[in-house]
Design an enzyme around this catalytic site. Structure first.
Site: not given
Lengths: 235, 235
Positions: A90, A122-123, A159, A194
């Protein structure tokens, strides 16, 4: 013994949430019945409940239960009692801000030192680095610091995106941005494409997934590393 | 009377630095012999001197001289004495951090209130909004605040990028990011595509250039506005 799985993304193109990782997660979280989920990064601004439900559905496929950290009275206490932890993606600024606000930083560092397995996507991976200075996210809130959990001795760029050929857009490429980071900071950055992830077991860090990753070290030309490369030299 | 030219980018695809704006700049800066250049955003980490030289070459084409703010002993004093000001693009965090460090915020606000014409491109435009919460840049340094110059009563998103069709990359689109911003902030955002700019004259704000811009207001669906639209309603 530290056990981390630091993934570039939760979802790869054309498959469901966490699908590409589920077989590995079954092994990684084998000692756990229930996973503590940290939904603070709120992708697209969704609620903690809705986000937790999404993660719960994925873990149900490998017969594991999952509980949102917001369901506990004390976030730090929830971390202290966790069997395994998953921090979803997020917005990294929102996530880190909430971790500081809820006094989770030290609790997470203690839990991971004591061997509780941690998955980040991700985050949730960004915060495993030294700082969030190399996030791609929009700074929609102002956290009290950019210092992160420092589970690994370098920064993550999830990413990771190669320059798009023939683009007419004049915004900076990811590589340019990370080079600018090195005008002000000297620690290394790993650009995780990714579908790639880092597997950390005690002091061993290995690149996993089928793709190469791109390493940015201060004062050196960026270079590619193959999957299964170990990364202990990076610091 | 406030006079601002807030541009999405310094350079459009296939032409030189500032080329697409030079005819307008000749008129905009008509009262100035020398422009004060603020090179603090250091695109690609280049030096203040090198960046100033690049801007100087562009202004030479319209017979204007340009001096870098770093050439003065006091940055605030340089601003106080400026005939016109240009803040170039690069990294918005680095730029804002340096403006705070060198006590330029109030000096810039005073200069612009008193009618000194101001040109911003990219990062230099970002800081004209209320905050830098909607920059696209990587947070490579930690500024003391995200609060910006507030020359306009909304936020800017320069280099606004439409979703790329058929991409396999799972990172957020610009629109998603700005919607996430509105989960934590309520003021409007204008997405300025490359080649667009805002012309501010006193209380009048007009979209210029050939492209439409995209407006994000809290609690509303985003919408497009045509060039020459006035924007006083945004606040």
């Amino acid at each position: 013994m530290k056990q981390l799985l630091i993934a570039s993304t939760s979802t790869i193109h054309g498959s469901g949430y966490l699908d590409y990782l589920l077989e590995d997660l079954k092994v990684f979280f084998k000692s756990c019945k229930t996973i503590l989920f940290i939904p603070y990064a709120r992708p697209g601004g969704i609620s903690h409940d809705a986000y937790t439900e999404k993660a719960r559905e994925a873990f149900r496929k490998i017969n594991m239960d999952l509980k949102g950290i917001h369901e506990f009275e004390s976030a730090a206490e929830a971390i202290n009692q966790a069997e395994g932890i998953f921090t979803g993606g997020g917005n990294t600024f929102v996530l880190l801000n909430h971790l500081y606000k809820n006094k989770c930083i030290e609790a997470l560092q203690d839990a991971i030192s004591s061997g509780i397995p941690y998955l980040g996507t991700s985050a949730g991976s960004n915060i495993c680095g030294l700082t969030i200075n190399t996030t791609n996210d929009m700074p929609i809130v102002y956290p009290p610091s950019f210092k992160a959990l420092a589970f690994v001795p370098f920064n993550i760029n999830p990413h990771y995106l190669d320059p798009i050929p023939d683009t007419k857009h004049m915004g900076e490429t990811r590589e340019t941005r990370i080079k600018e980071f090195h005008a002000y900071n000297s620690f290394p950055v790993i650009g995780l494409r990714e579908g790639s992830w880092l597997e950390v077991t005690d002091k061993t860090i290995i690149l996993k997934g089928v793709l190469d990753a791109r390493i940015f070290e201060y004062g050196k030309e960026p270079y590619e590393i193959k999957t299964e490369t170990t990364l202990q030299h990076l610091k």
